[in-house]
Scaffold this active site. Structure first.
Site, PDB file in Angstrom:
ATOM      1  N   ASP A  30       0.813  -1.225   0.000  1.00 16.73           N
ATOM      2  CA  ASP A  30       0.000   0.000   0.000  1.00 16.73           C
ATOM      3  C   ASP A  30       0.846   1.275   0.000  1.00 16.73           C
ATOM      4  O   ASP A  30       0.592   2.191   0.785  1.00 16.73           O
ATOM      5  CB  ASP A  30      -0.924   0.022   1.222  1.00 16.73           C
ATOM      6  CG  ASP A  30      -1.642  -1.293   1.459  1.00 16.73           C
ATOM      7  OD1 ASP A  30      -1.991  -1.956   0.467  1.00 16.73           O
ATOM      8  OD2 ASP A  30      -1.847  -1.654   2.636  1.00 16.73           O
ATOM      9  N   GLU A 201     -10.690  -1.155  -4.694  1.00 12.50           N
ATOM     10  CA  GLU A 201     -10.148  -0.408  -3.556  1.00 12.50           C
ATOM     11  C   GLU A 201      -8.962   0.438  -4.027  1.00 12.50           C
ATOM     12  O   GLU A 201      -8.621   0.468  -5.212  1.00 12.50           O
ATOM     13  CB  GLU A 201      -9.693  -1.378  -2.463  1.00 12.50           C
ATOM     14  CG  GLU A 201      -8.594  -2.336  -2.913  1.00 12.50           C
ATOM     15  CD  GLU A 201      -8.304  -3.440  -1.911  1.00 12.50           C
ATOM     16  OE1 GLU A 201      -9.127  -3.662  -1.011  1.00 12.50           O
ATOM     17  OE2 GLU A 201      -7.242  -4.086  -2.043  1.00 12.50           O
TER      18      GLU A 201
END
Length: 318
Positions: A30, A201
């Site tokens: 991430d 996402e």
């Protein structure tokens, strides 16, 4: 990375020494990347040597995609006083994002679990990108009713200076967009947006030559379907024109995604993302994801050319 390299990375980070790397750069996931001066900074989940303890965030910087310097701990879980208010037994940090405004740095971060209590997004403020960050004292956004408050990204529109806050995804696969107040820590209003095709996402927004690029991850994070898709618009909130997938699994790298884009002063552009370095095989994948950096190229019409993942000596120069 080999075992010896991982052990060296852990020791180097613990001592605050540089970590030698190339693609893959280091273990983590991430990654939110920003350019500060001549340096590339990355704010990830985890870090070199599989150091994610789910209870803190760190940052790492480089001037050459070879030597990575640990910037220390930004904030720890025990410094967020509201974190236990939901009554859950355990809590986890992941998927940070940063923004700069008002002479300050703002760290937005996901707080789980996602079940049985809703996930939440917090925000903390610092005078410098490396912190220390101070939590503002309450969640910025709380999930519920099928919406997961995860994967925050804040984009300040260069045209209007309006800050927009993007969040959501995973099981609900729902993107929500909010306009923030200029204090960067308070929601002013929600902006209703259409759901982009194949959104799962990890939304990211950037602008180039008047075109707004909404990019995001599609698929299962621990499988080969994970990939980066994007859409364009004439504003930060759409309407979107879907442009397709630009980063997908290949023979030796699986599930690339949860990315960010950065531009150098010389005009070159890069994507910073995580992936699983392995051939396709049994899913779900386990173990550690790794962060990688690859150069991107825009076509004459402003679309993004398909991105090819690199390793070792083929890693692009910074």
């Amino acid at each position: 990375m080999k075992v010896k390299a991982l052990l060296a990375a852990v020791a180097a980070v613990a001592l605050g020494a540089p970590v030698l790397a190339d693609n893959p750069q280091f273990e983590g996931a991430d990654p939110h990347a920003v350019v500060i001066g001549d340096e590339l900074w990355v704010f990830p989940t985890g870090g070199p040597g599989g150091s994610w303890a789910a209870d803190r965030f760190g940052a790492f910087s480089t001037t050459d995609l070879k030597d990575w310097k640990s910037r220390g701990t930004l904030i720890r879980r025990d410094e967020v006083k509201w974190i236990g208010d939901d009554g859950a037994k355990e809590h986890y940090f992941w998927a940070p994002g940063v923004a700069q405004a008002n002479g300050k740095w703002y760290l937005y971060y996901s707080v789980g679990p996602q079940n049985p209590t809703p996930s939440r997004i917090g925000v903390a403020v610092a005078d410098k990108p490396e912190g220390p960050y101070r939590d503002v004292g309450k969640p910025l956004l709380t999930g519920g009713n099928g919406f997961e408050a995860i994967d925050p990204m804040v984009f300040v529109d260069p045209r209007t200076k309006t800050p927009y806050f993007y969040a959501g995804g995973s099981a609900g696969s729902t993107l929500r967009v909010f306009e923030l107040k200029r204090d960067m820590t308070t929601i002013r209003r929600e902006v209703k947006v259409e759901q982009p095709p194949h959104f799962t996402e990890g939304a990211f927004m950037h602008e180039r030559n008047g075109i707004y690029y909404l990019s995001y991850s599609h698929g299962k994070f621990n499988g080969s379907s994970y990939s980066v898709h994007y859409a364009t618009a004439s504003s930060p909130v759409g309407p979107w024109t879907y442009r397709g997938a630009i980063l997908t699994s290949d023979a030796t790298h699986q599930g690339p995604g949860h990315h960010s884009f950065v531009d150098r002063k010389d005009g070159r552009s890069f994507i910073v993302y995580h992936r699983w370095d392995r051939a396709a095989g049994a899913e779900p994948f386990d173990g550690e994801r790794v962060v990688a950096v690859d150069e991107i190229h825009y076509n004459a019409d402003g679309t993004i050319a398909p991105i090819h993942m690199t390793d070792g000596a083929a890693t692009p120069k910074w």
